[in-house]
Write an enzyme that holds these catalytic residues in place. Structure first.
Site, PDB file in Angstrom:
ATOM      1  N   ASP A  33     -56.815  34.379  34.388  1.00 45.03           N
ATOM      2  CA  ASP A  33     -57.150  35.590  33.634  1.00 45.03           C
ATOM      3  C   ASP A  33     -56.168  35.732  32.473  1.00 45.03           C
ATOM      4  O   ASP A  33     -54.958  35.534  32.622  1.00 45.03           O
ATOM      5  CB  ASP A  33     -57.082  36.812  34.550  1.00 45.03           C
ATOM      6  CG  ASP A  33     -57.794  38.019  33.964  1.00 45.03           C
ATOM      7  OD1 ASP A  33     -58.841  38.420  34.499  1.00 45.03           O
ATOM      8  OD2 ASP A  33     -57.286  38.569  32.953  1.00 45.03           O
ATOM      9  N   ILE A  34     -56.685  36.103  31.315  1.00 45.71           N
ATOM     10  CA  ILE A  34     -55.849  36.200  30.108  1.00 45.71           C
ATOM     11  C   ILE A  34     -54.890  37.387  30.193  1.00 45.71           C
ATOM     12  O   ILE A  34     -53.867  37.418  29.499  1.00 45.71           O
ATOM     13  CB  ILE A  34     -56.755  36.299  28.858  1.00 45.71           C
ATOM     14  CG1 ILE A  34     -56.031  35.848  27.611  1.00 45.71           C
ATOM     15  CG2 ILE A  34     -57.345  37.700  28.705  1.00 45.71           C
ATOM     16  CD1 ILE A  34     -56.942  35.643  26.408  1.00 45.71           C
ATOM     17  N   ASN A  63     -66.087  42.902  40.550  1.00 42.69           N
ATOM     18  CA  ASN A  63     -66.419  44.174  39.914  1.00 42.69           C
ATOM     19  C   ASN A  63     -67.861  44.111  39.411  1.00 42.69           C
ATOM     20  O   ASN A  63     -68.258  43.117  38.788  1.00 42.69           O
ATOM     21  CB  ASN A  63     -65.472  44.446  38.740  1.00 42.69           C
ATOM     22  CG  ASN A  63     -64.034  44.639  39.182  1.00 42.69           C
ATOM     23  OD1 ASN A  63     -63.780  45.161  40.262  1.00 42.69           O
ATOM     24  ND2 ASN A  63     -63.086  44.210  38.367  1.00 42.69           N
ATOM     25  N   GLY A 109     -66.192  48.738  37.344  1.00 48.37           N
ATOM     26  CA  GLY A 109     -65.140  48.310  36.430  1.00 48.37           C
ATOM     27  C   GLY A 109     -65.400  46.967  35.773  1.00 48.37           C
ATOM     28  O   GLY A 109     -64.479  46.347  35.247  1.00 48.37           O
ATOM     29  N   GLN A 110     -66.657  46.526  35.772  1.00 51.24           N
ATOM     30  CA  GLN A 110     -66.973  45.242  35.158  1.00 51.24           C
ATOM     31  C   GLN A 110     -66.949  45.378  33.639  1.00 51.24           C
ATOM     32  O   GLN A 110     -67.614  46.262  33.082  1.00 51.24           O
ATOM     33  CB  GLN A 110     -68.355  44.755  35.619  1.00 51.24           C
ATOM     34  CG  GLN A 110     -68.700  43.374  35.086  1.00 51.24           C
ATOM     35  CD  GLN A 110     -70.036  42.850  35.626  1.00 51.24           C
ATOM     36  OE1 GLN A 110     -70.756  43.548  36.341  1.00 51.24           O
ATOM     37  NE2 GLN A 110     -70.361  41.617  35.284  1.00 51.24           N
ATOM     38  N   HIS A 127     -68.324  37.066  37.901  1.00 51.96           N
ATOM     39  CA  HIS A 127     -67.059  36.378  38.131  1.00 51.96           C
ATOM     40  C   HIS A 127     -66.372  36.962  39.355  1.00 51.96           C
ATOM     41  O   HIS A 127     -66.500  38.152  39.647  1.00 51.96           O
ATOM     42  CB  HIS A 127     -66.138  36.457  36.910  1.00 51.96           C
ATOM     43  CG  HIS A 127     -65.945  37.838  36.365  1.00 51.96           C
ATOM     44  ND1 HIS A 127     -66.894  38.465  35.585  1.00 51.96           N
ATOM     45  CD2 HIS A 127     -64.929  38.724  36.496  1.00 51.96           C
ATOM     46  CE1 HIS A 127     -66.464  39.670  35.254  1.00 51.96           C
ATOM     47  NE2 HIS A 127     -65.267  39.864  35.799  1.00 51.96           N
ATOM     48  N   HIS A 160     -62.744  37.592  41.013  1.00 50.81           N
ATOM     49  CA  HIS A 160     -61.301  37.646  40.794  1.00 50.81           C
ATOM     50  C   HIS A 160     -60.591  37.176  42.067  1.00 50.81           C
ATOM     51  O   HIS A 160     -60.941  37.608  43.169  1.00 50.81           O
ATOM     52  CB  HIS A 160     -60.831  39.083  40.542  1.00 50.81           C
ATOM     53  CG  HIS A 160     -61.321  39.717  39.288  1.00 50.81           C
ATOM     54  ND1 HIS A 160     -60.538  39.828  38.154  1.00 50.81           N
ATOM     55  CD2 HIS A 160     -62.491  40.318  38.987  1.00 50.81           C
ATOM     56  CE1 HIS A 160     -61.224  40.467  37.208  1.00 50.81           C
ATOM     57  NE2 HIS A 160     -62.403  40.783  37.692  1.00 50.81           N
TER      58      HIS A 160
HETATM   59  P1  AMP Z   1     -63.933  42.518  34.829  1.00 46.52           P
HETATM   60  O1  AMP Z   1     -63.203  43.708  34.262  1.00 46.52           O
HETATM   61  O2  AMP Z   1     -64.075  42.530  36.307  1.00 46.52           O
HETATM   62  O3  AMP Z   1     -65.254  42.302  34.108  1.00 46.52           O
HETATM   63  O4  AMP Z   1     -63.020  41.258  34.527  1.00 46.52           O
HETATM   64  C1  AMP Z   1     -62.989  40.616  33.300  1.00 46.52           C
HETATM   65  C2  AMP Z   1     -61.677  39.895  33.235  1.00 46.52           C
HETATM   66  O5  AMP Z   1     -61.769  38.939  32.213  1.00 46.52           O
HETATM   67  C3  AMP Z   1     -60.488  40.791  32.909  1.00 46.52           C
HETATM   68  O6  AMP Z   1     -59.544  40.727  33.978  1.00 46.52           O
HETATM   69  C4  AMP Z   1     -59.948  40.204  31.612  1.00 46.52           C
HETATM   70  O7  AMP Z   1     -58.544  40.228  31.554  1.00 46.52           O
HETATM   71  C5  AMP Z   1     -60.485  38.781  31.657  1.00 46.52           C
HETATM   72  N1  AMP Z   1     -60.641  38.138  30.375  1.00 46.52           N
HETATM   73  C6  AMP Z   1     -61.145  38.667  29.231  1.00 46.52           C
HETATM   74  N2  AMP Z   1     -61.149  37.756  28.260  1.00 46.52           N
HETATM   75  C7  AMP Z   1     -60.645  36.607  28.786  1.00 46.52           C
HETATM   76  C8  AMP Z   1     -60.396  35.302  28.282  1.00 46.52           C
HETATM   77  N3  AMP Z   1     -60.666  34.967  27.006  1.00 46.52           N
HETATM   78  N4  AMP Z   1     -59.860  34.380  29.108  1.00 46.52           N
HETATM   79  C9  AMP Z   1     -59.559  34.706  30.384  1.00 46.52           C
HETATM   80  N5  AMP Z   1     -59.792  35.914  30.935  1.00 46.52           N
HETATM   81  C10 AMP Z   1     -60.322  36.863  30.140  1.00 46.52           C
END
Ligand code: AMP
Ligand code: ZN
Length: 113
Positions: free
Chosen positions: A31-32, A86, A92-93, A99, A101
């Site tokens: 995760d970024i 999520n 909270g998506q 995906h 986590h």
């Molecule tokens: P969610 O909030 O459950 O939809 O999770 C989305 C996740 O994607 C969040 O934890 C973000 O930090 C992560 N995210 C967003 N952009 C990127 C990216 N470019 N590379 C890796 N993770 C990312």
């Protein structure tokens, strides 16, 4: 939409990511914006907007299984970790591509916020 979807673009290699595991149907990358010392996302290669669209329950099981494999590789299997999907606004998506986590390396709180 797969053309513009952030995670589809990562799957296609158009946006860089730190991939820690992959197979023919999923990739796992860091995760970024990590919320724990280990924070990996397991993403199916094919676009599904959310868990609500995941009619193939076996696929969901295999995504979780890849998450457990990542947890073992990352050394958090025994100490423990959390697997979260999520789903939609109240869940909270924020990225509308299914995906999983995988979070670990610290104690998690319950209930989640
Ligand atoms: P969610 O909030 O459950 O939809 O999770 C989305 C996740 O994607 C969040 O934890 C973000 O930090 C992560 N995210 C967003 N952009 C990127 C990216 N470019 N590379 C890796 N993770 C990312
Ligand atoms: Zn997508």
């Amino acid at each position: 939409m797969p053309e513009t979807c952030l995670f589809c673009r990562i799957v296609r290699g158009e946006i860089p990511a730190t991939v820690v595991a992959s197979n023919d149907e999923a990739i796992a990358f860091r995760d970024i914006d990590p919320k724990a010392p280990v924070h990996v996302l397991v993403v199916p290669r094919s676009h599904l907007s959310s868990l609500n669209d995941a009619t193939d329950s076996a696929l969901v099981g295999r995504l979780v299984a890849l998450g457990t494999e990542v947890a073992r590789r990352e050394g958090i299997a025994d100490s423990g970790y959390r697997v979260v999907i999520n789903t939609n606004a109240h869940g909270g998506q924020t990225v509308n591509h299914l995906h999983v986590h995988v979070l670990g390396g610290r104690s998690m709180h319950w209930p989640p916020g």
